[in-house]
Enzyme design. Sequence first.
Site, PDB file in Angstrom:
ATOM      1  N   SER A 146     -76.698   9.957 -26.247  1.00 45.00           N
ATOM      2  CA  SER A 146     -77.790   9.691 -25.312  1.00 45.00           C
ATOM      3  C   SER A 146     -78.950   9.071 -26.070  1.00 45.00           C
ATOM      4  O   SER A 146     -79.089   9.269 -27.277  1.00 45.00           O
ATOM      5  CB  SER A 146     -78.245  11.000 -24.650  1.00 45.00           C
ATOM      6  OG  SER A 146     -79.440  10.820 -23.913  1.00 45.00           O
ATOM      7  N   TYR A 159     -81.206  19.922 -24.709  1.00 44.39           N
ATOM      8  CA  TYR A 159     -80.345  18.740 -24.586  1.00 44.39           C
ATOM      9  C   TYR A 159     -80.578  17.782 -25.756  1.00 44.39           C
ATOM     10  O   TYR A 159     -79.625  17.278 -26.359  1.00 44.39           O
ATOM     11  CB  TYR A 159     -80.625  18.048 -23.253  1.00 44.39           C
ATOM     12  CG  TYR A 159     -79.714  16.887 -22.963  1.00 44.39           C
ATOM     13  CD1 TYR A 159     -78.403  17.097 -22.553  1.00 44.39           C
ATOM     14  CD2 TYR A 159     -80.156  15.573 -23.098  1.00 44.39           C
ATOM     15  CE1 TYR A 159     -77.557  16.034 -22.269  1.00 44.39           C
ATOM     16  CE2 TYR A 159     -79.319  14.499 -22.826  1.00 44.39           C
ATOM     17  CZ  TYR A 159     -78.022  14.739 -22.410  1.00 44.39           C
ATOM     18  OH  TYR A 159     -77.182  13.663 -22.139  1.00 44.39           O
ATOM     19  N   LYS A 163     -77.857  16.349 -28.658  1.00 49.63           N
ATOM     20  CA  LYS A 163     -77.535  14.933 -28.865  1.00 49.63           C
ATOM     21  C   LYS A 163     -77.955  14.449 -30.254  1.00 49.63           C
ATOM     22  O   LYS A 163     -77.294  13.589 -30.841  1.00 49.63           O
ATOM     23  CB  LYS A 163     -78.172  14.080 -27.764  1.00 49.63           C
ATOM     24  CG  LYS A 163     -77.570  14.343 -26.383  1.00 49.63           C
ATOM     25  CD  LYS A 163     -76.048  14.179 -26.370  1.00 49.63           C
ATOM     26  CE  LYS A 163     -75.463  14.342 -24.980  1.00 49.63           C
ATOM     27  NZ  LYS A 163     -73.981  14.158 -24.958  1.00 49.63           N
TER      28      LYS A 163
END
Length: 254
Positions: A146, A159, A163
């Site tokens: 991402s 998150y 990533k």
Amino acid sequence: MDLPRTPSFRLDGRRALVTGASSGIGLGCAAALAEAGAQVVLAARGRDRLDAVAGALAGAGHSVEACTLDITDPDAIEACVDGLGPLDILVNSAGLARHAPALDATVADFDAVMDGNVRGAFFLTRAVARGLAAAGKAGSLINISSQMGHVGGIDRSVYCATKHAVEGFTKAMAIEWGPLGIRVNTICPTFIRTPLAAVTLEDPEKRAWVEARIKLGRVGEIEDVMGAVTFLASDASAMITGSALMIDGGWTAE
């Protein structure tokens, strides 16, 4: 004069495993690789949706099979990959997000997102690489990361942590396996119109925040990722490993 020729983007004769293939970016990646001639193994937890995708791809004339897989289970990963035999391509698209302010993040949510996005991705990538190494084959392993693996984001501390971790182990694996001809890269999309991004994009204030940072002025579509995954899977990217391909509309250009 002999002119150089562009390496082929075709994937005929190659086998690809795509996780998270029942929807969103994973489905798009599976379709892209199938269109390029690869035999695609679709993997996800939900069998009904997986069978529907497999049926649609087969109906379009593509070579496809389906495999139920929970990537948070290392034993299931090993059994699945061993049963498939050496693969040429991996697209690791399975993952999840549980967004919340860092002050409100729970241990349960942290563990769930880490298990899926980091542990599962790590051990699946390793399992496919082991099969390639044992067979003496080269391959292309692609982790769907991402833009949040390169920047921070509101309500996305957990998150982002996962990533950034994917970016780290991808680089380390690329260094280790380069001598074996095994390439490892990431694709880093911005907000793509998928079920995973729906909650954010359906909120007018959050969507405005997103669109203000994407220099091209729009959110991404699944099709925006499809050419990139075909490129990284193919001989056209033969000299690319340990890299992150940004599909972020210019978000990280600042």
